[in-house]
Design a protein around this motif. Structure first.
Motif, PDB file in Angstrom:
ATOM      1  N   GLN A   1     -30.378 -43.715  50.707  1.00  0.00           N
ATOM      2  CA  GLN A   1     -30.662 -42.527  49.912  1.00  0.00           C
ATOM      3  C   GLN A   1     -30.661 -41.297  50.820  1.00  0.00           C
ATOM      4  N   VAL A   2     -29.878 -40.326  50.435  1.00  0.00           N
ATOM      5  CA  VAL A   2     -29.780 -39.093  51.212  1.00  0.00           C
ATOM      6  C   VAL A   2     -31.036 -38.257  51.032  1.00  0.00           C
ATOM      7  N   GLN A   3     -31.574 -37.781  52.131  1.00  0.00           N
ATOM      8  CA  GLN A   3     -32.749 -36.921  52.074  1.00  0.00           C
ATOM      9  C   GLN A   3     -32.606 -35.797  53.089  1.00  0.00           C
ATOM     10  N   LEU A   4     -32.913 -34.588  52.660  1.00  0.00           N
ATOM     11  CA  LEU A   4     -32.891 -33.419  53.521  1.00  0.00           C
ATOM     12  C   LEU A   4     -34.276 -32.802  53.516  1.00  0.00           C
ATOM     13  N   VAL A   5     -34.806 -32.529  54.696  1.00  0.00           N
ATOM     14  CA  VAL A   5     -36.154 -31.965  54.816  1.00  0.00           C
ATOM     15  C   VAL A   5     -36.083 -30.696  55.655  1.00  0.00           C
ATOM     16  N   GLU A   6     -36.383 -29.568  55.011  1.00  0.00           N
ATOM     17  CA  GLU A   6     -36.371 -28.287  55.697  1.00  0.00           C
ATOM     18  C   GLU A   6     -37.756 -27.960  56.242  1.00  0.00           C
ATOM     19  N   SER A   7     -37.790 -27.190  57.314  1.00  0.00           N
ATOM     20  CA  SER A   7     -39.046 -26.722  57.885  1.00  0.00           C
ATOM     21  C   SER A   7     -38.785 -25.447  58.673  1.00  0.00           C
ATOM     22  N   ALA A  24     -31.642 -34.373  58.254  1.00  0.00           N
ATOM     23  CA  ALA A  24     -31.010 -35.203  57.232  1.00  0.00           C
ATOM     24  C   ALA A  24     -31.216 -36.683  57.566  1.00  0.00           C
ATOM     25  N   SER A  25     -31.406 -37.481  56.545  1.00  0.00           N
ATOM     26  CA  SER A  25     -31.587 -38.918  56.751  1.00  0.00           C
ATOM     27  C   SER A  25     -30.888 -39.681  55.638  1.00  0.00           C
ATOM     28  N   GLY A  26     -30.765 -40.956  55.837  1.00  0.00           N
ATOM     29  CA  GLY A  26     -30.109 -41.796  54.839  1.00  0.00           C
ATOM     30  C   GLY A  26     -28.748 -42.275  55.294  1.00  0.00           C
ATOM     31  N   ARG A  27     -28.082 -41.448  56.070  1.00  0.00           N
ATOM     32  CA  ARG A  27     -26.790 -41.798  56.662  1.00  0.00           C
ATOM     33  C   ARG A  27     -26.451 -40.738  57.688  1.00  0.00           C
ATOM     34  N   SER A  28     -25.394 -40.952  58.445  1.00  0.00           N
ATOM     35  CA  SER A  28     -24.941 -39.936  59.381  1.00  0.00           C
ATOM     36  C   SER A  28     -24.240 -38.808  58.629  1.00  0.00           C
ATOM     37  N   PHE A  29     -24.476 -37.576  59.052  1.00  0.00           N
ATOM     38  CA  PHE A  29     -23.843 -36.414  58.434  1.00  0.00           C
ATOM     39  C   PHE A  29     -22.867 -35.745  59.385  1.00  0.00           C
ATOM     40  N   SER A  30     -22.497 -36.457  60.428  1.00  0.00           N
ATOM     41  CA  SER A  30     -21.606 -35.868  61.429  1.00  0.00           C
ATOM     42  C   SER A  30     -20.201 -35.611  60.883  1.00  0.00           C
ATOM     43  N   ASN A  31     -19.860 -36.213  59.751  1.00  0.00           N
ATOM     44  CA  ASN A  31     -18.555 -35.994  59.140  1.00  0.00           C
ATOM     45  C   ASN A  31     -18.609 -35.041  57.948  1.00  0.00           C
ATOM     46  N   THR A  78     -29.392 -32.870  62.448  1.00  0.00           N
ATOM     47  CA  THR A  78     -30.179 -31.671  62.159  1.00  0.00           C
ATOM     48  C   THR A  78     -29.298 -30.436  62.135  1.00  0.00           C
ATOM     49  N   VAL A  79     -29.583 -29.582  61.169  1.00  0.00           N
ATOM     50  CA  VAL A  79     -28.924 -28.283  61.063  1.00  0.00           C
ATOM     51  C   VAL A  79     -29.984 -27.199  61.201  1.00  0.00           C
ATOM     52  N   TYR A  80     -29.622 -26.121  61.873  1.00  0.00           N
ATOM     53  CA  TYR A  80     -30.564 -25.031  62.117  1.00  0.00           C
ATOM     54  C   TYR A  80     -30.041 -23.737  61.503  1.00  0.00           C
ATOM     55  N   LEU A  81     -30.975 -22.846  61.216  1.00  0.00           N
ATOM     56  CA  LEU A  81     -30.611 -21.493  60.802  1.00  0.00           C
ATOM     57  C   LEU A  81     -31.544 -20.532  61.526  1.00  0.00           C
ATOM     58  N   GLN A  82     -30.974 -19.782  62.453  1.00  0.00           N
ATOM     59  CA  GLN A  82     -31.727 -18.757  63.178  1.00  0.00           C
ATOM     60  C   GLN A  82     -31.672 -17.470  62.381  1.00  0.00           C
ATOM     61  N   LEU A  83     -32.841 -16.953  62.044  1.00  0.00           N
ATOM     62  CA  LEU A  83     -32.932 -15.735  61.255  1.00  0.00           C
ATOM     63  C   LEU A  83     -33.472 -14.617  62.144  1.00  0.00           C
ATOM     64  N   ASN A  84     -32.671 -13.609  62.404  1.00  0.00           N
ATOM     65  CA  ASN A  84     -33.066 -12.479  63.225  1.00  0.00           C
ATOM     66  C   ASN A  84     -33.031 -11.188  62.414  1.00  0.00           C
ATOM     67  N   CYS A  96     -31.308 -26.352  52.587  1.00  0.00           N
ATOM     68  CA  CYS A  96     -30.082 -26.826  53.203  1.00  0.00           C
ATOM     69  C   CYS A  96     -29.401 -27.799  52.236  1.00  0.00           C
ATOM     70  N   ALA A  97     -28.118 -28.002  52.464  1.00  0.00           N
ATOM     71  CA  ALA A  97     -27.349 -28.850  51.570  1.00  0.00           C
ATOM     72  C   ALA A  97     -26.141 -29.403  52.315  1.00  0.00           C
ATOM     73  N   VAL A  98     -25.567 -30.453  51.769  1.00  0.00           N
ATOM     74  CA  VAL A  98     -24.387 -31.102  52.343  1.00  0.00           C
ATOM     75  C   VAL A  98     -23.149 -30.626  51.599  1.00  0.00           C
ATOM     76  N   SER A  99     -22.121 -30.269  52.328  1.00  0.00           N
ATOM     77  CA  SER A  99     -20.882 -29.841  51.685  1.00  0.00           C
ATOM     78  C   SER A  99     -20.058 -31.058  51.266  1.00  0.00           C
ATOM     79  N   GLY A 100     -19.591 -31.012  50.014  1.00  0.00           N
ATOM     80  CA  GLY A 100     -18.733 -32.085  49.527  1.00  0.00           C
ATOM     81  C   GLY A 100     -17.266 -31.806  49.758  1.00  0.00           C
ATOM     82  N   GLY A 101     -16.967 -30.714  50.466  1.00  0.00           N
ATOM     83  CA  GLY A 101     -15.570 -30.353  50.715  1.00  0.00           C
ATOM     84  C   GLY A 101     -15.522 -29.199  51.679  1.00  0.00           C
ATOM     85  N   SER A 102     -14.885 -28.124  51.303  1.00  0.00           N
ATOM     86  CA  SER A 102     -14.780 -26.955  52.155  1.00  0.00           C
ATOM     87  C   SER A 102     -16.130 -26.245  52.267  1.00  0.00           C
ATOM     88  N   ILE A 103     -16.472 -25.809  53.478  1.00  0.00           N
ATOM     89  CA  ILE A 103     -17.746 -25.098  53.648  1.00  0.00           C
ATOM     90  C   ILE A 103     -17.673 -23.711  53.030  1.00  0.00           C
TER      91      ILE A 103
END
Length: 122
Positions: A1-7, A24-31, A78-84, A96-103
């Motif tokens: 099961q895919v799970q995304l946890v933001e903090s 992100a957990s549940g599987r690898s998101f490197s692809n 893990t994905v990060y977002l630096q806010l300045n 955060c979310a996973v892209s199903g195709g083009s970003i």
């Protein structure tokens, strides 16, 4: 099961910075491309930034271009977002979310996290 946890959200003064994380957990998101969205009170959710699976390509919405930076660590899923240079209008719940195709296609993102609140005071 895919799970995304933001903090990393919080209360910050205008001009300040925050760093958001999404594990992100549940599987690898490197692809998979990944992205960040936000939703302010009374407004629809909007795209903020996207990053390719390798991390080489990034894409930003105009309101945050030059102020925010998206990055990823595939080894940590893990994905990060630096806010300045934060502004009061950046106040929102950030997801955060996973892209199903083009970003570049906000409509293709899926598997949303629960979000993290960012509040910018003036």
């Amino acid at each position: 099961q895919v799970q995304l946890v933001e903090s990393g959200g919080g209360l910050v003064q205008a001009g300040g910075s925050l760093r958001l994380s999404c594990v992100a957990s549940g599987r690898s998101f490197s692809n998979d491309g990944m992205g960040w969205f936000r939703q302010a009170p009374g407004k629809e959710r909007e795209f903020v930034a996207g990053i390719s699976r390798s991390g080489v390509v990034t894409y930003y919405a105009d309101p945050v271009k030059g102020r925010f930076a998206i990055s990823r660590d595939n080894a940590k899923n893990t994905v990060y977002l630096q806010l300045n240079s934060l502004k009061p209008e950046d106040t929102a719940v950030y997801y955060c979310a996973v892209s199903g195709g083009s970003i570049y296609r906000p409509d293709l993102y899926d598997h949303w996290g629960q979000g993290t609140q960012v509040t910018v005071s003036s």
